[in-house]
Design an enzyme around this catalytic site. Structure first.
Site, PDB file in Angstrom:
ATOM      1  N   HIS A  94     -69.054  20.144 -39.539  1.00  0.00           N
ATOM      2  CA  HIS A  94     -67.695  19.734 -39.178  1.00  0.00           C
ATOM      3  C   HIS A  94     -67.712  19.216 -37.747  1.00  0.00           C
ATOM      4  O   HIS A  94     -68.502  19.677 -36.911  1.00  0.00           O
ATOM      5  CB  HIS A  94     -66.734  20.920 -39.273  1.00  0.00           C
ATOM      6  CG  HIS A  94     -66.394  21.314 -40.660  1.00  0.00           C
ATOM      7  ND1 HIS A  94     -65.171  21.830 -41.008  1.00  0.00           N
ATOM      8  CD2 HIS A  94     -67.116  21.274 -41.815  1.00  0.00           C
ATOM      9  CE1 HIS A  94     -65.144  22.091 -42.298  1.00  0.00           C
ATOM     10  NE2 HIS A  94     -66.319  21.771 -42.808  1.00  0.00           N
ATOM     11  N   GLU A  96     -65.818  19.766 -35.221  1.00  0.00           N
ATOM     12  CA  GLU A  96     -65.609  20.794 -34.210  1.00  0.00           C
ATOM     13  C   GLU A  96     -66.880  21.569 -33.915  1.00  0.00           C
ATOM     14  O   GLU A  96     -67.222  21.831 -32.759  1.00  0.00           O
ATOM     15  CB  GLU A  96     -64.530  21.795 -34.657  1.00  0.00           C
ATOM     16  CG  GLU A  96     -63.177  21.176 -34.912  1.00  0.00           C
ATOM     17  CD  GLU A  96     -62.962  20.819 -36.376  1.00  0.00           C
ATOM     18  OE1 GLU A  96     -63.839  20.146 -36.974  1.00  0.00           O
ATOM     19  OE2 GLU A  96     -61.926  21.195 -36.929  1.00  0.00           O
TER      20      GLU A  96
END
Length: 194
Positions: A94, A96
């Site tokens: 992901h 993040e």
């Protein structure tokens, strides 16, 4: 029956008074036991979110869900990421987590004190948990995610009263632009039959 956020905060105060910070985290988490919620937008937020949007566009061009993230400390970008789950065949890829990992590598520490994470889409539970565990100072995100959002839409892991650290959260920075990227991406997939 679940308790209201106010009740959870009151119970957290009783269980962990303001001076009850883990000894090893005292210097890194000063004041984080009862961090304020609903942090206001700051002057640089839009510029950093524009950079996160550029990363999200890169992801979209590669066929990934267009989410971009930027880790910033003291006004300097120390981590960048965009979704790479399909490319890397990795459920952990992901935006993040990639940005947080780069930031930790840049700092040489897992504690990401004074780091602000900018992300175009509200984080999922996995990413929100990593932010809490990494002790980031603040999360700034664009679009809400009513299906998997864990910073207030579906769950609120980042502001959970029982956590020993809660980053400040600023919601909705360039939300329309972030949402449009996602809507256009999924519309394109439907047209292609994907």
């Amino acid at each position: 029956m679940t308790a209201s956020p106010e009740t959870e905060r009151r119970v957290a105060r009783q269980l962990a008074p303001e001076d009850a910070v883990h000894p090893g985290a005292a210097n890194h988490n000063a004041g984080s036991v009862l961090a304020p919620t609903g942090s206001p937008e700051t002057s640089g937020d839009r510029a950093f979110m524009e950079q996160a949007l550029a990363l999200a566009r890169e992801a979209g061009e590669l066929g990934e869900i267009p989410v971009g993230a930027l880790a910033v400390r003291d006004g300097l970008v120390i981590g960048r990421g965009y979704n790479r789950r399909e490319i890397d065949r990795d459920p952990l890829a992901h935006a993040e987590l990639i940005a947080l990992k780069q930031a930790a590598s840049q700092l040489g520490a897992w504690r990401l004190a004074n780091v602000v994470l900018y992300v175009t889409l509200e984080p999922c539970a996995m990413c929100a948990g990593a932010m809490v565990q990494g002790r980031i100072a603040r999360l700034v995100y664009g679009a809400d995610d009513p299906k998997t959002g864990a910073a207030g839409s579906l769950y609120n892991l980042v502001e959970e009263a029982r956590h020993n650290h809660r980053p400040a959260v600023t919601r909705g920075v360039l939300a329309d632009e972030s949402s449009k990227l996602l809507v256009d991406f999924f519309r394109g997939l439907r047209v292609k039959g994907g």
